[in-house]
Design an enzyme around this catalytic site. Sequence first.
Site, PDB file in Angstrom:
ATOM      1  N   GLY A 105      66.753  93.516  76.139  1.00  0.00           N
ATOM      2  CA  GLY A 105      66.650  93.034  77.513  1.00  0.00           C
ATOM      3  C   GLY A 105      67.784  92.108  77.909  1.00  0.00           C
ATOM      4  O   GLY A 105      68.367  92.230  78.992  1.00  0.00           O
TER       5      GLY A 105
ATOM      6  N   ARG B 167      56.360  97.873  65.084  1.00  0.00           N
ATOM      7  CA  ARG B 167      55.295  98.175  64.124  1.00  0.00           C
ATOM      8  C   ARG B 167      55.363  97.194  62.963  1.00  0.00           C
ATOM      9  O   ARG B 167      56.424  96.977  62.381  1.00  0.00           O
ATOM     10  CB  ARG B 167      55.447  99.607  63.608  1.00  0.00           C
ATOM     11  CG  ARG B 167      54.277 100.067  62.751  1.00  0.00           C
ATOM     12  CD  ARG B 167      54.374 101.560  62.510  1.00  0.00           C
ATOM     13  NE  ARG B 167      53.278 102.060  61.713  1.00  0.00           N
ATOM     14  CZ  ARG B 167      53.060 103.351  61.486  1.00  0.00           C
ATOM     15  NH1 ARG B 167      53.863 104.254  62.019  1.00  0.00           N
ATOM     16  NH2 ARG B 167      52.048 103.754  60.743  1.00  0.00           N
TER      17      ARG B 167
ATOM     18  N   ARG C  77      49.657 104.068  63.496  1.00  0.00           N
ATOM     19  CA  ARG C  77      50.318 104.554  64.710  1.00  0.00           C
ATOM     20  C   ARG C  77      49.450 104.267  65.936  1.00  0.00           C
ATOM     21  O   ARG C  77      49.932 103.877  66.988  1.00  0.00           O
ATOM     22  CB  ARG C  77      50.559 106.064  64.571  1.00  0.00           C
ATOM     23  CG  ARG C  77      51.276 106.689  65.749  1.00  0.00           C
ATOM     24  CD  ARG C  77      51.488 108.167  65.536  1.00  0.00           C
ATOM     25  NE  ARG C  77      50.236 108.906  65.478  1.00  0.00           N
ATOM     26  CZ  ARG C  77      50.148 110.227  65.533  1.00  0.00           C
ATOM     27  NH1 ARG C  77      51.249 110.950  65.596  1.00  0.00           N
ATOM     28  NH2 ARG C  77      48.984 110.837  65.486  1.00  0.00           N
TER      29      ARG C  77
ATOM     30  N   ASN D 143      50.908  98.265  72.448  1.00  0.00           N
ATOM     31  CA  ASN D 143      51.980  98.404  73.430  1.00  0.00           C
ATOM     32  C   ASN D 143      51.474  98.947  74.763  1.00  0.00           C
ATOM     33  O   ASN D 143      52.045  98.638  75.816  1.00  0.00           O
ATOM     34  CB  ASN D 143      53.119  99.263  72.875  1.00  0.00           C
ATOM     35  CG  ASN D 143      54.079  98.443  72.026  1.00  0.00           C
ATOM     36  OD1 ASN D 143      54.238  97.244  72.242  1.00  0.00           O
ATOM     37  ND2 ASN D 143      54.715  99.067  71.057  1.00  0.00           N
TER      38      ASN D 143
ATOM     39  N   SER E  33      60.825 100.543  75.889  1.00  0.00           N
ATOM     40  CA  SER E  33      59.889 100.181  74.820  1.00  0.00           C
ATOM     41  C   SER E  33      59.442 101.423  74.051  1.00  0.00           C
ATOM     42  O   SER E  33      59.282 102.504  74.619  1.00  0.00           O
ATOM     43  CB  SER E  33      58.666  99.478  75.412  1.00  0.00           C
ATOM     44  OG  SER E  33      59.046  98.443  76.289  1.00  0.00           O
TER      45      SER E  33
ATOM     46  N   ARG F  16      75.096 108.382  69.481  1.00  0.00           N
ATOM     47  CA  ARG F  16      75.145 108.280  68.015  1.00  0.00           C
ATOM     48  C   ARG F  16      75.722 109.562  67.401  1.00  0.00           C
ATOM     49  O   ARG F  16      76.546 109.507  66.474  1.00  0.00           O
ATOM     50  CB  ARG F  16      73.744 107.983  67.476  1.00  0.00           C
ATOM     51  CG  ARG F  16      73.326 106.542  67.745  1.00  0.00           C
ATOM     52  CD  ARG F  16      71.899 106.248  67.336  1.00  0.00           C
ATOM     53  NE  ARG F  16      71.631 104.812  67.459  1.00  0.00           N
ATOM     54  CZ  ARG F  16      70.418 104.279  67.561  1.00  0.00           C
ATOM     55  NH1 ARG F  16      69.345 105.061  67.547  1.00  0.00           N
ATOM     56  NH2 ARG F  16      70.270 102.975  67.672  1.00  0.00           N
TER      57      ARG F  16
ATOM     58  N   HIS G 135      62.464 110.942  70.788  1.00  0.00           N
ATOM     59  CA  HIS G 135      63.322 109.882  70.257  1.00  0.00           C
ATOM     60  C   HIS G 135      62.760 109.483  68.897  1.00  0.00           C
ATOM     61  O   HIS G 135      61.896 108.623  68.781  1.00  0.00           O
ATOM     62  CB  HIS G 135      63.310 108.696  71.224  1.00  0.00           C
ATOM     63  CG  HIS G 135      64.206 107.569  70.816  1.00  0.00           C
ATOM     64  ND1 HIS G 135      65.537 107.744  70.539  1.00  0.00           N
ATOM     65  CD2 HIS G 135      63.955 106.242  70.651  1.00  0.00           C
ATOM     66  CE1 HIS G 135      66.071 106.577  70.225  1.00  0.00           C
ATOM     67  NE2 HIS G 135      65.133 105.653  70.269  1.00  0.00           N
TER      68      HIS G 135
END
Length: 334
Positions: free
Chosen positions: A25, A100, A106, A113, A137, A169, A193
């Site tokens: 951020g 995490r 999970r 979140n 996020s 990347r 992702h």
Amino acid sequence: MKGKLINSFLMKKPKISVIGAGKVGENVAYLLTILGLGDVYLFARYKKGLEPAKAKALDLKQMAVLMDIDINVKGISYDKEGFEELKGSDIVVITAGIPRREGMSREDLLYENLKILKKFTDAIKEYAKDSIIIVVSNPVDTLTYATIKLTGFEPRRVIGMAGVLDSARFKNFVKEKIGISNADIRTLVLGTHGDLMVPVTSHSFIGDKPIEEVFSASEIDELIEKTRKGGAQIVSLMGTSAYYAPAASVVIMVESIINDRKRVMPCSVYVEGEAAKHYEIEGVCIGLPVVLGKKGVEDFELVNLSGYEKRELLRSAKTLKEMVSLADKLLNEL
């Protein structure tokens, strides 16, 4: 002349709100400021008597003055002052969330979140109902889907940052191997992702040549593996996630939207319409190439994939469907 200069200075600038003043951020806010893309509003929690959003905004504002960048930067401690300063935001970037932790499933991570996300989406619905949202996020694909559900916004106005970073990347690893200018390398990464991302070698080029004509199959496999593990490599070296490249990825997206550039870039988006038929995917947010402009997602780029790439993309989508089902269940419990 003086009047024209004053009028130019007073012209309404785009308003970009960034929720979360952690490493990603704060670097988003920094790059937005240094590029002068608009007025920047940085939101963060009030922590143990400290107000990091206010401190970082003040620092950025003084930097802007030093560099003759005429924008406003403001910090807001949202749990103390609320979210009213979201009013009039053209873009809201959500970077806040928890990583995490050891022992978390999970489902635990997603639930925590989602609770955090709901606080922000409630505020955005109240104060910034015409904004475009960029979700950073994690898990980003699932939280992008949840943001659409929680806000009720048109899917084109909710976009996840993922493929821009993953493609960068991939490009970096290609550059390291061949040693030519970044400008002459084009790469594309689709899908989720995470470990099931799909580096699309059939649409990745060095100059005018597909990389499949430049590298051997084993070299390409190595590049793909490095790309998939790119984020994890940074975590293993530093003990925390990347932030410079993720922040730059967000700002590239913001710039295309604010300036109506209509750039094509891979983003996590809700798949519908012709794109759903073309990719044989629906009901999830997943990384696909889209056109980003002032309306958000203005169109889908329909890329013809190889058989292998198509299968990998569908495998990625299948995993996301499981996460979406879990998200729907947890959203009903909030």
